[in-house]
Scaffold this motif. Structure first.
Motif, short mmCIF file in Angstrom:
data_model
loop_
_atom_site.label_atom_id
_atom_site.label_comp_id
_atom_site.label_asym_id
_atom_site.label_seq_id
_atom_site.Cartn_x
_atom_site.Cartn_y
_atom_site.Cartn_z
N GLY A 1 -2.28 3.77 1.87
CA GLY A 1 -3.69 3.56 2.16
C GLY A 1 -4.16 4.16 3.47
O GLY A 1 -5.32 4.59 3.60
N VAL A 2 -3.27 4.23 4.46
CA VAL A 2 -3.66 4.75 5.77
C VAL A 2 -3.94 6.25 5.73
O VAL A 2 -4.55 6.80 6.65
CB VAL A 2 -2.58 4.46 6.83
CG1 VAL A 2 -2.37 2.98 7.00
CG2 VAL A 2 -1.27 5.15 6.49
N ASP A 3 -3.52 6.93 4.65
CA ASP A 3 -3.72 8.38 4.56
C ASP A 3 -5.16 8.75 4.21
O ASP A 3 -5.53 9.93 4.30
CB ASP A 3 -2.79 8.97 3.50
CG ASP A 3 -1.32 8.74 3.82
OD1 ASP A 3 -0.99 8.59 5.00
OD2 ASP A 3 -0.51 8.71 2.88
N ARG A 4 -5.95 7.79 3.79
CA ARG A 4 -7.31 8.11 3.33
C ARG A 4 -8.14 8.77 4.42
O ARG A 4 -8.99 9.61 4.14
CB ARG A 4 -7.99 6.84 2.83
CG ARG A 4 -9.36 7.07 2.24
CD ARG A 4 -9.30 7.86 0.94
NE ARG A 4 -10.54 8.59 0.69
CZ ARG A 4 -10.84 9.20 -0.45
NH1 ARG A 4 -9.96 9.18 -1.44
NH2 ARG A 4 -11.97 9.84 -0.60
N GLU A 5 -7.89 8.42 5.69
CA GLU A 5 -8.67 9.02 6.78
C GLU A 5 -8.45 10.53 6.84
O GLU A 5 -9.38 11.28 7.20
CB GLU A 5 -8.28 8.38 8.12
CG GLU A 5 -6.85 8.65 8.53
CD GLU A 5 -6.46 7.92 9.81
OE1 GLU A 5 -5.98 8.60 10.73
OE2 GLU A 5 -6.61 6.69 9.87
N VAL A 6 -7.26 11.00 6.51
CA VAL A 6 -6.97 12.43 6.51
C VAL A 6 -7.71 13.11 5.36
O VAL A 6 -8.28 14.19 5.51
CB VAL A 6 -5.46 12.69 6.43
CG1 VAL A 6 -5.16 14.18 6.42
CG2 VAL A 6 -4.75 12.02 7.60
N VAL B 1 -1.38 14.66 1.48
CA VAL B 1 -1.59 14.56 2.93
C VAL B 1 -1.12 13.21 3.45
O VAL B 1 -0.88 12.27 2.70
CB VAL B 1 -3.06 14.80 3.30
CG1 VAL B 1 -3.50 16.18 2.84
CG2 VAL B 1 -3.95 13.72 2.70
N MET B 2 -1.01 13.13 4.77
CA MET B 2 -0.44 11.95 5.40
C MET B 2 -1.09 11.71 6.77
O MET B 2 -1.42 12.68 7.48
CB MET B 2 1.08 12.17 5.58
CG MET B 2 1.84 11.05 6.24
SD MET B 2 3.61 11.50 6.31
CE MET B 2 4.27 10.05 7.13
N GLY C 1 0.79 -1.23 0.00
CA GLY C 1 0.00 0.00 0.00
C GLY C 1 0.81 1.27 0.00
O GLY C 1 0.27 2.35 -0.21
N ASN C 2 2.14 1.17 0.24
CA ASN C 2 2.98 2.36 0.22
C ASN C 2 3.48 2.58 -1.21
O ASN C 2 4.28 1.79 -1.72
CB ASN C 2 4.16 2.19 1.18
CG ASN C 2 4.99 3.45 1.30
OD1 ASN C 2 5.64 3.87 0.34
ND2 ASN C 2 4.97 4.07 2.47
N LEU C 3 3.02 3.65 -1.84
CA LEU C 3 3.34 3.87 -3.25
C LEU C 3 4.81 4.20 -3.46
O LEU C 3 5.36 3.88 -4.52
CB LEU C 3 2.47 5.01 -3.80
CG LEU C 3 0.95 4.81 -3.70
CD1 LEU C 3 0.23 5.93 -4.43
CD2 LEU C 3 0.53 3.45 -4.24
N GLY C 4 5.45 4.82 -2.48
CA GLY C 4 6.87 5.12 -2.60
C GLY C 4 7.71 3.86 -2.68
O GLY C 4 8.62 3.74 -3.51
N ASP D 1 -7.57 9.23 -6.72
CA ASP D 1 -7.49 7.82 -6.33
C ASP D 1 -6.27 7.20 -7.00
O ASP D 1 -6.38 6.34 -7.87
CB ASP D 1 -8.77 7.09 -6.73
CG ASP D 1 -8.81 5.66 -6.18
OD1 ASP D 1 -8.09 5.40 -5.20
OD2 ASP D 1 -9.56 4.83 -6.74
N ALA D 2 -5.08 7.66 -6.62
CA ALA D 2 -3.84 7.19 -7.23
C ALA D 2 -3.46 5.83 -6.68
O ALA D 2 -3.53 5.59 -5.47
CB ALA D 2 -2.72 8.19 -6.97
N THR D 3 -3.02 4.94 -7.56
CA THR D 3 -2.60 3.60 -7.13
C THR D 3 -1.13 3.32 -7.43
O THR D 3 -0.65 2.21 -7.22
CB THR D 3 -3.46 2.53 -7.83
OG1 THR D 3 -3.30 2.63 -9.25
CG2 THR D 3 -4.93 2.69 -7.47
#
Length: 421
Positions: free
Chosen positions: A267-272, A222-223, A15-18, A289-291
């Motif tokens: 993925g965890v950034d979605r809450e922000v 955002v993060m 889930g981490n795009l980097g 919605d970048a993947t």
């Protein structure tokens, strides 16, 4: 004639795009320079890696609840047993390879919350297995930082010492490893691996300087930021301040009539994103919605300006050539921005001041044309340096097919380690 067996290792496909962008850059190099190589992965999300990159992949951890908090006796026992099983699983996987590459990522740092028995332990198992079985382990373009927690620092130091090859994504990382007792005399510094990815095509009509015409959209990365290991006691306070300041900034942009595109890097950034959308409630503020890093770069190439927190959000924006302001949470972000000529445009993520951030943002936009030219020059330099990085990898680690399985001693490689303690 037999092809080299190359493994890639890390929290990939999780889930981490980097992280996935670094993997994509290394796979691009292997497919172009060593198409005969057999490549597979030991990683966090094997299903995602196989589906996206078309290589076989094995799960990094035997215990599937590795990254869930263990509070009951059963889960604690499962994690404990998993550490033992993983030692054998990792060793067996490493033994099947000539070379294992750890592609980029901040594998030698703890700037975000991290437990020693998590990834630091997994990395140590990898490097120790490599030394035991004569498999070259390469830490390629990785990030490092000083680590206060003693068990984590010990595992990271020994992982680096046992690797056959090391290179770093910035000078700060190399300096941090030297301060932790690793001999870095032969280690090189190159740009982040994501700068080797293809640059996105600019979207929409552009002016003579390459900036979008019409009302300038702002991309805000955002993060789910809660500070680092040393901030655990005040993590919620830090997160609340970050969210409040970022929300105020986005609201001010929308009040000025600026379209705002919210993006994430994990993925965890979605809450922000959801919290900001709920608080601002403006049709000018939307979410992408970048993947992949390619998706992020496309979003950022279409923007007039980028303001971002995650390290690889910054890399994407800079690679896209878009003037960027960093909400910086670690020295690595400051170093990246300085190296790309935007060192004056960093703002502390732990203490987001919306008014001061807006002033920095307006200063950045006033210099947009000049900064776009600077980024074009710096990106060309980064591409040349990364070509040097891949040439060095080939010379040090990937022998001709006829000798690929000879398992030459580590002392024969260009960046061999000479430490014994």
């Amino acid at each position: 004639m037999t092809a080299a067996r190359v493994g890639v290792f890390g929290l990939l496909g999780s889930g981490n795009l980097g992280n996935d962008g670094s993997l994509e850059a290394v796979l691009g190099y292997l497919r172009a320079a060593h198409p005969e190589a057999s490549v597979d992965a030991l990683c966090g999300g094997p299903e995602a890696v196989t589906a996206r990159y078309r290589i076989p992949a094995t799960r990094l951890h035997w215990y599937r609840g590795e990254y869930r908090t263990a509070s009951r006796a059963g889960s604690i026992a499962g994690k404990g047993l998993g550490k033992v099983v993983d030692a054998f699983r990792t060793a067996a996987w490493v033994r099947r390879h000539d070379v294992v590459i750890v592609p980029g990522m901040g594998v030698l740092e703890a700037t975000l919350p991290l437990r020693p028995w998590g990834f630091p332990y997994a990395l140590f198992l990898l490097c120790a297995s490599g030394r035991l079985f004569g498999t070259r382990v390469a830490l390629v373009g990785v990030g490092a930082a000083p680590i206060e927690n003693r068990p984590t620092r010990t595992l990271v130091r020994w992982s680096a010492r046992l690797a056959a090859y090391r290179s770093y994504r910035d000078t700060l990382s190399r300096d941090a490893m030297r301060e932790m007792g690793v001999d870095t005399a032969r280690d090189e510094v190159y740009p982040d691996l994501a700068f080797a990815l293809p640059a996105p095509a600019a979207g929409g009509p552009r002016d003579a300087e390459g900036a979008p015409e019409g009302p300038g959209a702002v991309c805000v990365g955002v993060m789910a930021f809660h500070g680092g290991n040393a901030d655990r006691a005040r993590a919620e306070e830090i997160h609340a301040r970050y969210l409040e300041g970022t929300t105020r900034f986005v609201r001010a942009l929308a009040a000025d009539g600026r379209p705002v595109r919210l993006v994430t890097g994990d993925g965890v950034d979605r809450e922000v994103v959801d919290a900001i959308l709920d608080a601002v409630r403006s049709p000018l503020v939307t979410a992408a919605d970048a993947t992949s890093l390619a998706d992020l770069m496309t979003e950022m190439a279409a923007a007039d300006t980028v303001v971002a927190t995650r390290y690889h959000n910054l890399v994407c924006a800079l690679k896209a050539g878009t003037p960027t302001l960093a909400l910086s949470y670690a020295a690595k972000s400051d170093a990246l921005m300085a190296g790309m000529g935007l060192g004056a445009y960093c703002h502390p993520a732990r203490e987001v001041d919306a008014d001061r951030l807006l002033a920095q943002f307006r200063s950045l936009e006033a210099r947009s044309a000049e900064l776009r030219r600077t980024l074009t020059e710096r990106n060309a330099t980064a591409a040349r340096r990364l070509a040097d990085q891949f040439t060095a990898l080939t010379e040090a680690l990937l022998p001709p097919p006829a000798t690929a399985h000879a398992h030459a001693p580590h002392t024969d490689t260009t960046h061999a380690l000479r430490e014994t303690s």
